[in-house]
Design a protein around this motif. Structure first.
Motif, PDB file in Angstrom:
ATOM      1  N   LYS A   1       3.111  -9.908  -9.135  1.00  0.00           N
ATOM      2  CA  LYS A   1       1.986  -9.415  -9.932  1.00  0.00           C
ATOM      3  C   LYS A   1       0.704  -9.416  -9.113  1.00  0.00           C
ATOM      4  N   ALA A   2       0.526 -10.445  -8.276  1.00  0.00           N
ATOM      5  CA  ALA A   2      -0.669 -10.523  -7.427  1.00  0.00           C
ATOM      6  C   ALA A   2      -0.684  -9.381  -6.426  1.00  0.00           C
ATOM      7  N   ALA A   3       0.502  -9.102  -5.849  1.00  0.00           N
ATOM      8  CA  ALA A   3       0.592  -8.001  -4.888  1.00  0.00           C
ATOM      9  C   ALA A   3       0.303  -6.678  -5.567  1.00  0.00           C
ATOM     10  N   ALA A   4       0.854  -6.494  -6.769  1.00  0.00           N
ATOM     11  CA  ALA A   4       0.640  -5.240  -7.499  1.00  0.00           C
ATOM     12  C   ALA A   4      -0.830  -5.039  -7.841  1.00  0.00           C
ATOM     13  N   SER A   5      -1.541  -6.130  -8.079  1.00  0.00           N
ATOM     14  CA  SER A   5      -2.945  -6.020  -8.447  1.00  0.00           C
ATOM     15  C   SER A   5      -3.796  -5.487  -7.295  1.00  0.00           C
ATOM     16  N   LEU A   6      -3.257  -5.579  -6.067  1.00  0.00           N
ATOM     17  CA  LEU A   6      -3.972  -5.064  -4.909  1.00  0.00           C
ATOM     18  C   LEU A   6      -3.828  -3.554  -4.789  1.00  0.00           C
ATOM     19  N   HIS A   7      -2.860  -2.986  -5.464  1.00  0.00           N
ATOM     20  CA  HIS A   7      -2.636  -1.555  -5.410  1.00  0.00           C
ATOM     21  C   HIS A   7      -3.706  -0.833  -6.226  1.00  0.00           C
ATOM     22  N   ARG A   8      -4.285   0.185  -5.651  1.00  0.00           N
ATOM     23  CA  ARG A   8      -5.296   0.943  -6.363  1.00  0.00           C
ATOM     24  C   ARG A   8      -4.662   1.910  -7.362  1.00  0.00           C
TER      25      ARG A   8
END
Length: 320
Positions: A15-22
């Protein structure tokens, strides 16, 4: 750590990694160079991102209105003899060397007084565009004595058949692409014909594109390019960046291609150009790779980071 705790931790990291996706709503699927069609005919070394000629793969038959993307190298004093085209929008993007375009009526020694539609040497930064329409014939030869020509040949399906055949040629120099990269942007190259599918003969003749400075294409389609130095990034604004430029605003598709600019250079060393899309570790492209970006909307910004050791020449094709 228990299995439950491990799963919870993994979910948190994801989820943390996905939150970095614009663009969390977008899907990005790499198309590796090794999965392209490849033929080396001696005079022609060609890679096909989509089914073409003697190579067919049902997984790669097109992407929106994008139908062909060939990365070609043609040896000196060889090329494609006079051949016809019809009902496709076809464009060549020069990377190195020169490719001589001749209308079927122009022979060597008869170039005096003809215009760029009839005779043109496509060099680095040039885009030579053909509307096949009701039928057109030309040759494309590498007339240079010693240098191989490297270019992309791209085909798109037009919004209607039976269009009047025509040519357009424009130059998009490295300086402009680097200046755009310094601003975190791409240089737009193609945009839809402003008059649309119902253009009159006069509007076809005027050939006004939706975006000034671009080449008009008979499709809900855009193209851009940039030159990214290592550790630099740029964003492509889906739908060519301005409201109303494209017709279909939602669920657009963008194909990203990273040409083999150093991979075939024997003097080069290191990993060459590499890029990362939307900050995703599973969307890192090497030279020759492409990527299918789907479920994006006009106005979305697709970020491209240069993470290799060489300048990355990035080409984007934006389609409905």
């Amino acid at each position: 750590m228990s299995d439950m705790s491990a799963k919870s931790a993994a979910s948190t990291v994801a989820k943390a990694a996905a939150s970095l996706h614009r663009l969390p709503h977008a899907t990005i699927k790499p198309h590796r160079s090794s999965t392209r069609g490849h033929s080396d005919h001696g005079w022609l070394n060609t890679y096909h991102s989509f089914s073409f000629a003697d190579w067919y793969n049902p997984k790669f038959n097109g992407f929106g209105s994008l139908r062909v993307l060939n990365e070609d190298r043609v040896a000196p004093q060889t090329g494609f003899p006079t051949h016809p085209h019809r009902d496709f929008e076809i464009f060549s993007y020069g990377i190195s060397g020169e490719l001589t375009h001749r209308d079927s009526m122009v022979r060597k020694g008869q170039e005096a007084g003809v215009n760029a539609d009839q005779f043109y040497r496509v060099k680095r930064g040039d885009v030579q565009f053909t509307t096949g329409g009701t039928g057109i014939a030309h040759s494309e030869f590498n007339e240079h004595k010693t240098d191989t020509v490297h270019f992309l040949q791209i085909w798109a399906v037009p919004w209607k058949r039976g269009l009047p055949p025509t040519y357009h040629t424009s130059r998009f120099p490295d300086e402009a692409k680097r200046e755009a990269a310094d601003k975190g942007e791409f240089v737009p190259i193609l945009s839809p014909l402003a008059a649309g599918p119902d253009a009159t003969a006069a509007e076809e003749e005027a050939a006004v594109p939706k975006l000034p400075g671009t080449i008009p294409i008979h499709a809900d389609f855009g193209m851009g390019a940039t030159l990214l130095a290592p550790e630099k990034s740029a964003s492509w604004t889906v739908g060519l960046g301005q409201p109303g430029v494209v017709t279909q605003a939602n669920k657009r598709k963008v194909f990203v291609h990273l040409p083999m600019t150093t991979k075939h250079n024997k003097k080069s060393s290191g990993p060459g150009a590499r890029i990362r899309l939307d900050g995703r570790e599973d969307a890192i492209l090497e030279e020759g790779d492409g990527a299918f970006v789907e479920l994006v909307n006009a106005g979305d910004k697709l970020t491209v980071e240069s993470i290799g050791s060489a300048e990355a020449e990035v080409v984007v094709l934006d389609t409905a």
